[in-house]
Design an enzyme around this catalytic site. Structure first.
Site, PDB file in Angstrom:
ATOM      1  N   GLU A 250       1.345  -1.247   0.099  1.00  6.87           N
ATOM      2  CA  GLU A 250       0.016   0.129   0.155  1.00  6.87           C
ATOM      3  C   GLU A 250       1.004   0.947  -0.293  1.00  6.87           C
ATOM      4  OE1 GLU A 250      -0.817  -3.219   2.186  1.00  6.87           O
ATOM      5  OE2 GLU A 250      -2.491  -3.063   1.679  1.00  6.87           O
TER       6      GLU A 250
ATOM      7  N   GLN B  12      -9.433  -6.553  11.887  1.00  8.11           N
ATOM      8  CA  GLN B  12      -8.150  -5.720  10.752  1.00  8.11           C
ATOM      9  C   GLN B  12      -8.994  -4.307  10.992  1.00  8.11           C
ATOM     10  OE1 GLN B  12      -7.941  -7.113   6.816  1.00  8.11           O
ATOM     11  NE2 GLN B  12      -5.926  -7.633   7.282  1.00  8.11           N
TER      12      GLN B  12
ATOM     13  N   LYS C 270     -17.554  -1.009   5.923  1.00  6.24           N
ATOM     14  CA  LYS C 270     -17.827  -2.309   5.121  1.00  6.24           C
ATOM     15  C   LYS C 270     -19.577  -2.776   5.122  1.00  6.24           C
ATOM     16  CE  LYS C 270     -17.306  -6.699   3.397  1.00  6.24           C
ATOM     17  NZ  LYS C 270     -16.391  -8.228   3.820  1.00  6.24           N
TER      18      LYS C 270
ATOM     19  N   MET D 133      24.480   9.098   2.174  1.00  8.37           N
ATOM     20  CA  MET D 133      24.094  10.623   2.840  1.00  8.37           C
ATOM     21  C   MET D 133      24.782  10.236   4.578  1.00  8.37           C
ATOM     22  SD  MET D 133      23.492  13.698   2.024  1.00  8.37           S
ATOM     23  CE  MET D 133      22.644  14.345   0.872  1.00  8.37           C
TER      24      MET D 133
HETATM   25  C1  LIG Z   1      12.240   5.620   4.973  1.00 11.39           C
HETATM   26  C2  LIG Z   1      14.062   6.614   5.381  1.00 11.39           C
HETATM   27  N1  LIG Z   1      14.329   5.997   6.201  1.00 11.39           N
HETATM   28  C3  LIG Z   1      15.851   6.474   6.873  1.00 11.39           C
HETATM   29  C4  LIG Z   1      15.871   7.687   5.904  1.00 11.39           C
HETATM   30  C5  LIG Z   1      17.116   8.307   6.486  1.00 11.39           C
HETATM   31  N2  LIG Z   1      18.663   7.932   5.151  1.00 11.39           N
HETATM   32  C6  LIG Z   1      18.672   9.422   4.356  1.00 11.39           C
HETATM   33  S1  LIG Z   1      19.172   9.020   3.019  1.00 11.39           S
HETATM   34  C7  LIG Z   1      19.675   7.682   3.250  1.00 11.39           C
HETATM   35  C8  LIG Z   1      20.437   7.246   2.510  1.00 11.39           C
HETATM   36  C9  LIG Z   1      19.834   6.657   1.317  1.00 11.39           C
HETATM   37  O1  LIG Z   1      20.776   5.543   0.632  1.00 11.39           O
HETATM   38  P1  LIG Z   1      20.995   5.477  -0.496  1.00 11.39           P
HETATM   39  O2  LIG Z   1      19.255   5.271  -1.383  1.00 11.39           O
HETATM   40  O3  LIG Z   1      21.819   4.177  -1.214  1.00 11.39           O
HETATM   41  O4  LIG Z   1      21.303   6.708  -1.351  1.00 11.39           O
HETATM   42  P2  LIG Z   1      22.873   7.006  -1.450  1.00 11.39           P
HETATM   43  O5  LIG Z   1      22.929   8.150  -0.030  1.00 11.39           O
HETATM   44  O6  LIG Z   1      23.892   6.601  -1.597  1.00 11.39           O
HETATM   45  O7  LIG Z   1      22.516   8.549  -2.640  1.00 11.39           O
HETATM   46  C10 LIG Z   1      19.588   7.180   4.863  1.00 11.39           C
HETATM   47  C11 LIG Z   1      18.996   6.147   5.308  1.00 11.39           C
HETATM   48  C12 LIG Z   1      15.237   8.178   5.349  1.00 11.39           C
HETATM   49  N3  LIG Z   1      15.466   9.424   4.604  1.00 11.39           N
HETATM   50  N4  LIG Z   1      14.080   7.351   4.257  1.00 11.39           N
END
Ligand SMILES: Cc1ncc(C[n+]2csc(CCOP(=O)(O)OP(=O)(O)O)c2C)c(N)n1
Ligand SMILES: [Mg+2]
Lengths: 584, 186
Positions: free
Chosen positions: A52, A115, A164, A482
């Site tokens: 979803e 649910q 429902k 990041m």
């Molecule tokens: C759902 C979610 N969980 C955690 C984060 C924190 N977060 C921001 S960027 C990132 C890393 C993303 O890694 P990747 O998709 O490999 O992208 P990159 O930065 O390596 O290009 C995380 C864990 C987030 N933004 N969203």
């Protein structure tokens, strides 16, 4: 003349009458009557997602790329809770979305039925408004009202929870034109006195800047055209937030690039030094302002926004104008032109000279050398090879997202769909599916990180099922890049859980879904590989192995001002203090 | 009301006159919020306050227009001028909200609260309780040989004072309605 129908029929009829052609959903016990009606008609296409959350992001992609609201249909309990992230994402980015949820029958509500979840309770803070419909007679009105609320004023997600028994019972159907939609009607026209005050400042400004945001895109195509007119006839420089990219074209003469935490040097310096800031449909988010008390200290600030609560929330402005940015810009241009469209010509060309000096720093410069692909290079080549296509870009969240904003150019609104406010990893793939459904013949590319991609990769199945040739362009650094960057800069290079281990073989994964997999790790092969991706008529997972320790620059560290920007590796030592570190 | 130094907003007709948004002094404001009387509306208002970290000092709600399905929520809140403006703007954009009036700014206004106070005691204390009630024009709405229930209406400060005086005389329970407020004049 009153039409009697079952609740389930009312739902489908109301969607048809609202002009809905696509619904993203997932069935379950509490929505079976509605699914039964969907089965018996052909006007509305139902897209079966795999989760979803995927339905909500696909609906966002559909909405962001068309300007029309996205529609989601899910069951009670887990169906509804799985939709929460997408609704929150849509709320933060002001995306119109209608979520219909099934609910246990009215006589079982409150009994912890199978649910059952308090869906309106759970989603109250993550919707613009929501309704639990307890009588079939109220259903048509409520759905029409939900559409009205979702698209009026500052757009956003709404939810209608339908027990429902209400779906089974008979009730009266009313058409949208006859529906009681209530008093909600935010004003769109701006105050003419305030607009005139702004015109006076425009006439006198020596170092002006236009700072535009997602509101310009939300307002509709006309607003983007008015923004271009304003920039062209005033010769004012334009920068934009992540959400606003494309409203003013990246190939336009007055474009400074994106501003904010990973914005360009010239955009941020110009924001810092300007004497007049015209904020159009943006909201002074912390990613934009940096340290608030050092934000653009020398400027008069005007803020045009349809949401009164956005004004003076973060930054005190001198001229608040509440209204739809399209309407306000139209009046503004009219008044300014009727007064002889004056500007301080000389001062402004001097201002442009200053901007050119900043621009000469060439803050996005990089060199592709060696055998490893640099992520910037991958995007530069992707840009070169796709920019002449009818192209839509979605992104996941992380470094790759910021590089996409920096190295791809957007010349039209609705072409760049990214999770800005919430920063939701897992947004990009389902969003690309929603975009492709709305634009069957266009090139739709999701710029992904290998970590984000895995958050909703099950949706590859949806892409295959509906023959959606979405391209998943993964900048694979085997890192939560990041996060790794922040740990390097803020946490003494202690890389706590920020690498991607046990990664799937993405080519085999593509194979398993019936998509095409492409692996590329040599800069010399990149162009051919990208062409292969573009030319393949079907979904592609492109695994682009890139430099693992690349950082995203420029960067304004949290807690710093615009003119304290880091431009590259050399400037990063001990730059972030304890007060900055507590900020996100 | 509490230990913070409270400054009342300046009484002016326009909500925007003369109050610097950038004062950092904490002010107390009484807001009247006119809403559709629909399910969940109070939860929305309360959720807005808790979700955004605003304060609720007092809150009352009741339907005031049965045909029109309107309720009036009176909320007393505290914050800096900028926060108060935010609260009003945030309330104003809730879909079921029709109007937000800042009675502190639009004033002058009257604020009243009703309280029921149970005082247990015999002998001299009981006599003293009656005497104090007289001074405050509180009325007795229930009595036994060992207890009274007093009803009092007035500004919240008056009720505070009354309860404080009654406490040594044997207050066992206090029920207060919270503030209802309305502007003076037409
Ligand atoms: C759902 C979610 N969980 C955690 C984060 C924190 N977060 C921001 S960027 C990132 C890393 C993303 O890694 P990747 O998709 O490999 O992208 P990159 O930065 O390596 O290009 C995380 C864990 C987030 N933004 N969203
Ligand atoms: Mg990564």
């Amino acid at each position: 003349m009153k039409t009697q129908m079952t609740g389930a029929q009312i739902v489908v009829q109301a969607l048809k009458d609202q002009g809905v052609d696509t619904v993203f959903g997932y069935p379950g016990g509490a929505v079976l009557p509605i699914y039964d009606e969907i089965f018996q008609q052909n006007d509305i296409r139902h897209i079966l997602v795999r989760h979803e959350q995927g339905a909500t992001h696909a609906a966002e992609g559909y909405a962001r790329s068309t300007g029309k609201p996205g529609v989601v249909l899910v069951t009670s309990g887990p169906g509804a809770t799985n939709a929460v992230t997408g609704m929150t994402d849509a709320l933060m980015d002001s995306i119109p979305m209608i979520v219909l949820t099934g609910q246990v029958p009215t006589f079982m509500i409150g009994n912890d039925a199978f649910q059952e979840a308090d869906t309106v309770g759970i989603t109250r803070p993550c919707t613009k408004h929501n309704w639990l419909v307890k009588e079939t007679d109220a259903l048509a009105d409520t759905i029409h009202k939900a559409f009205h609320v979702a698209i009026s004023g500052r757009p956003g997600p709404v939810l209608v929870d339908i027990p429902k028994d209400v779906q089974f019972a008979n009730g009266t159907y009313v058409k949208p034109q006859k529906a009681a939609i209530g008093h909600y009607n935010p004003r769109v026209k701006g105050d003419i006195d305030k607009i005139t005050e702004l015109v006076e400042l425009i006439e006198k400004a020596k170092r002006p800047i236009i700072y535009s945001g997602g509101g310009v895109i939300n307002s509709g195509k006309a607003a983007s055209m008015l923004l271009r007119d304003l920039a062209k006839s005033s010769n004012f420089p334009v920068t934009s937030t992540l959400m606003g990219l494309g409203a003013y074209p990246a190939n336009g003469d007055n474009w400074l690039g994106m501003l904010g935490m990973h914005g360009t040097y010239e955009a941020n310096m110009a924001m810092h030094d300007c004497d007049l800031m015209i904020c159009i449909g943006a909201r002074f988010d912390d990613r934009i302002t940096g340290r608030v008390d050092a934000f653009s200290p020398k400027s008069k600030k005007a803020h045009i926004d349809i949401d009164p609560s956005s004004i003076n929330k973060v930054i005190h402005v001198d001229i608040p104008i509440i209204g739809d940015v399209g309407h306000v810009m139209e009046d503004l241009l009219k008044i300014w032109k009727s007064r002889g469209r004056k500007i301080e010509k000389e001062a402004i060309s001097k201002w442009w000279k200053k901007i050119e000096e900043w621009r000469a720093v060439d803050c996005l410069r990089f060199e592709q050398k060696g055998k490893t692909i640099r992520p910037q290079y991958a995007l530069e080549r992707l840009e070169a090879l796709t920019k002449d296509h009818d192209r839509y870009i979605t992104t996941e969240v992380g470094q790759h997202q910021m590089w996409a904003a920096q190295y791809l150019g957007f010349n039209d609104p609705h072409r760049f769909m990214t999770s800005g406010g919430l920063g939701t990893m897992g947004y990009g793939l389902p969003s690309s599916i929603g975009v492709q459904l709305a634009h069957r013949d266009s090139l739709v590319i999701n710029i992904a990180g290998e970590a984000s991609f895995q958050m909703n990769m099950q949706e590859m199945g949806t892409a295959i099922q509906y023959r959606l040739p979405v391209k998943q362009f993964i900048l694979n650094n085997e890192r939560l890049g990041m996060v790794r960057q922040w740990q390097e800069l803020l946490h003494g290079e202690r890389y706590s859980h920020s690498w991607s281990e046990a990664l799937p073989d993405f080519v085999k994964l593509a194979d398993a879904f019936g998509a095409k997999g492409i692996l590329c790790k040599d800069p010399g092969d990149l162009d051919d590989a990208i062409m292969e991706m573009i030319n393949y008529d079907g979904p592609v997972i492109f695994d682009c192995l890139v430099e693992k320790h690349e950082n995203c620059f420029p960067m304004i560290p949290s807690g710093k001002a615009h003119n304290e920007m880091l431009l590259g590796e050399a400037s990063t030592q001990n730059t972030i203090d304890a007060t900055g570190a507590v900020m996100v | 009301m509490n230990a913070l130094s409270l400054k009342k907003g300046i009484s002016r007709k326009s909500a925007y006159d003369l109050r610097s948004l950038y004062g950092d002094e904490i002010e107390s404001h009484t807001l009247a919020v006119i809403v559709d009387n629909e399910a969940g509306v109070l939860a929305r208002v309360i959720g807005l306050f808790s979700g955004r970290g605003y304060n609720i000092e007092s809150l009352t709600v009741a339907e005031v227009d049965h045909e029109g399905h309107r309720s009036r929520i009176t909320v007393v809140t505290i914050g800096t001028p900028a926060v108060i403006e935010q609260i009003k703007a945030q309330l104003g954009r809730l879909v079921p909200v029709h109007d937000v009036h800042d009675l502190t700014v639009e004033g002058p206004s009257v604020e009243r609260e009703l309280a029921l106070i149970k005082v247990n005691g015999v002998g001299e204390k009981r006599v003293e309780a009656m005497r104090t009630a007289d001074v405050f024009r509180a009325t007795v709405v229930d009595s036994t040989l060992e207890s009274f229930v007093f009803e009092i209406t007035g500004a919240p400060e008056k009720i505070d004072a009354f309860v404080d005086l009654m406490r040594p005389l044997g207050v066992s329970e206090v029920a207060r309605t919270g503030v209802a407020a309305i502007t003076r004049g037409t």
